[in-house]
Design a protein around this motif. Sequence first.
Motif, mmCIF file in Angstrom:
data_model
loop_
_atom_site.group_PDB
_atom_site.id
_atom_site.type_symbol
_atom_site.label_atom_id
_atom_site.label_comp_id
_atom_site.label_asym_id
_atom_site.label_seq_id
_atom_site.Cartn_x
_atom_site.Cartn_y
_atom_site.Cartn_z
ATOM 1 N N PHE A 198 0.828 -1.210 0.000
ATOM 2 C CA PHE A 198 0.000 0.000 0.000
ATOM 3 C C PHE A 198 0.868 1.268 0.000
ATOM 4 O O PHE A 198 0.479 2.304 -0.520
ATOM 5 C CB PHE A 198 -0.914 0.027 1.232
ATOM 6 N N ILE A 200 -5.450 6.164 6.028
ATOM 7 C CA ILE A 200 -4.862 5.206 6.976
ATOM 8 C C ILE A 200 -5.944 4.494 7.822
ATOM 9 O O ILE A 200 -5.613 3.781 8.754
ATOM 10 C CB ILE A 200 -3.831 5.877 7.910
ATOM 11 N N ASP A 220 8.166 2.730 12.124
ATOM 12 C CA ASP A 220 7.476 2.401 13.376
ATOM 13 C C ASP A 220 6.123 1.789 13.020
ATOM 14 O O ASP A 220 5.451 2.264 12.109
ATOM 15 C CB ASP A 220 7.284 3.689 14.215
ATOM 16 N N VAL A 279 7.013 0.407 6.785
ATOM 17 C CA VAL A 279 7.790 -0.161 5.675
ATOM 18 C C VAL A 279 9.083 0.656 5.494
ATOM 19 O O VAL A 279 9.031 1.859 5.240
ATOM 20 C CB VAL A 279 6.959 -0.149 4.374
ATOM 21 N N SER A 297 -3.140 10.262 5.788
ATOM 22 C CA SER A 297 -4.006 10.194 4.599
ATOM 23 C C SER A 297 -4.230 8.739 4.253
ATOM 24 O O SER A 297 -3.285 7.959 4.124
ATOM 25 C CB SER A 297 -3.404 10.968 3.416
ATOM 26 N N SER A 304 -3.801 11.587 -0.168
ATOM 27 C CA SER A 304 -2.582 12.341 0.196
ATOM 28 C C SER A 304 -2.514 13.636 -0.612
ATOM 29 O O SER A 304 -2.070 14.674 -0.116
ATOM 30 C CB SER A 304 -1.326 11.497 0.015
ATOM 31 N N GLU A 324 1.935 3.200 -3.461
ATOM 32 C CA GLU A 324 1.010 3.943 -4.314
ATOM 33 C C GLU A 324 0.814 5.341 -3.724
ATOM 34 O O GLU A 324 0.794 5.501 -2.497
ATOM 35 C CB GLU A 324 -0.325 3.181 -4.326
HETATM 36 C C1 LIG Z 1 -3.316 3.420 1.813
HETATM 37 S S1 LIG Z 1 -1.642 3.704 2.229
HETATM 38 C C2 LIG Z 1 -1.568 5.480 2.322
HETATM 39 C C3 LIG Z 1 -0.155 5.994 2.070
HETATM 40 C C4 LIG Z 1 -0.061 7.531 2.049
HETATM 41 N N1 LIG Z 1 -0.473 8.087 3.313
HETATM 42 C C5 LIG Z 1 -0.908 8.092 0.936
HETATM 43 O O1 LIG Z 1 -2.019 8.572 1.209
HETATM 44 O O2 LIG Z 1 -0.452 8.057 -0.239
HETATM 45 C C6 LIG Z 1 -1.542 3.254 3.968
HETATM 46 C C7 LIG Z 1 -0.182 3.463 4.587
HETATM 47 O O3 LIG Z 1 -0.211 3.051 5.954
HETATM 48 C C8 LIG Z 1 0.930 2.254 6.233
HETATM 49 N N2 LIG Z 1 0.576 1.299 7.297
HETATM 50 C C9 LIG Z 1 -0.321 0.296 7.235
HETATM 51 N N3 LIG Z 1 -0.335 -0.410 8.364
HETATM 52 C C10 LIG Z 1 0.588 0.158 9.193
HETATM 53 C C11 LIG Z 1 1.047 -0.128 10.511
HETATM 54 N N4 LIG Z 1 0.590 -1.186 11.199
HETATM 55 N N5 LIG Z 1 1.992 0.685 11.037
HETATM 56 C C12 LIG Z 1 2.476 1.741 10.333
HETATM 57 N N6 LIG Z 1 2.110 2.045 9.071
HETATM 58 C C13 LIG Z 1 1.169 1.268 8.511
HETATM 59 C C14 LIG Z 1 1.223 1.558 4.915
HETATM 60 O O4 LIG Z 1 2.549 1.077 4.816
HETATM 61 C C15 LIG Z 1 0.920 2.653 3.908
HETATM 62 O O5 LIG Z 1 2.028 3.464 3.663
#
Ligand SMILES: C[S@@+](CC[C@H](N)C(=O)[O-])C[C@H]1O[C@@H](n2cnc3c(N)ncnc32)[C@H](O)[C@@H]1O
Length: 213
Positions: free
Chosen positions: A40, A136, A117, A93, A134, A48, A43
């Motif tokens: 995720f 999340i 984290d 990640v 954004s 965002s 992208e």
């Molecule tokens: C849908 S993406 C959104 C990414 C960015 N904020 C955007 O809007 O383009 C969700 C993000 O949350 C992060 N994420 C998901 N689960 C997570 C967790 N348990 N701890 C930290 N980050 C997490 C993912 O790696 C990803 O980068």
Amino acid sequence: MNLKTKIISIPLGSRHVKLKVVSNLDELLVDVADADAIPFWAELWPASLALARWLTRTRNLQGLKVLELGAGLGLAGIAAALQGARVTQTDYVDKAMEMAGENARLNGLEEVIQIVDDWREFQMEEEFEIILGSDILYEPNLHPYLTEIFNRNLRPGGQIILADPGRLYGRQLIGELTNLGWRLETGEEKVVYDNKNYLIDIYTLTRGEKNEI
Ligand SMILES: C[S@@+](CC[C@H](N)C(=O)[O-])C[C@H]1O[C@@H](n2cnc3c(N)ncnc32)[C@H](O)[C@@H]1O
């Protein structure tokens, strides 16, 4: 991981932000059965772009300490830093944080911090005046961890600003937070991304204390 990238230019207020993005997303999808392996982060989500535009249009963040959760490629945090905030971006990640760092530097923002984290065992103890996120809120199993972070890492008087593309689980968490006593203001931001129109909800949550920023 054979990651291919390209640099795109995104209009933001009176400037253009340069962003290194992943150009071979489909090749990264190796194990869809493991939710943690779905990339995720790779992208750039319309939320965002909406949050970046909304912050640029409506907020002066000069000197404020801002935490971005689930930053992915980092656009929203970059927008906050361009508005004068002192930004810390987090994601679970490593590669996301590496690319978010590159993206901040591509825009001359050397001070933006990136930290790996995981919300499920969040190590950060620092408090921030603003917490951003954004797109999340899509995974309900993660809501208790996000709620805990909001409670622990938001300074008294601070604000949580979340952009969400109208997801059912997003609305559900916002409803739960308001039931817990958080005050909510809702806005909307229209964006066009990849030739598609999106209407993104912008949720601003405060604990309802005095001396809000
Ligand atoms: C849908 S993406 C959104 C990414 C960015 N904020 C955007 O809007 O383009 C969700 C993000 O949350 C992060 N994420 C998901 N689960 C997570 C967790 N348990 N701890 C930290 N980050 C997490 C993912 O790696 C990803 O980068």
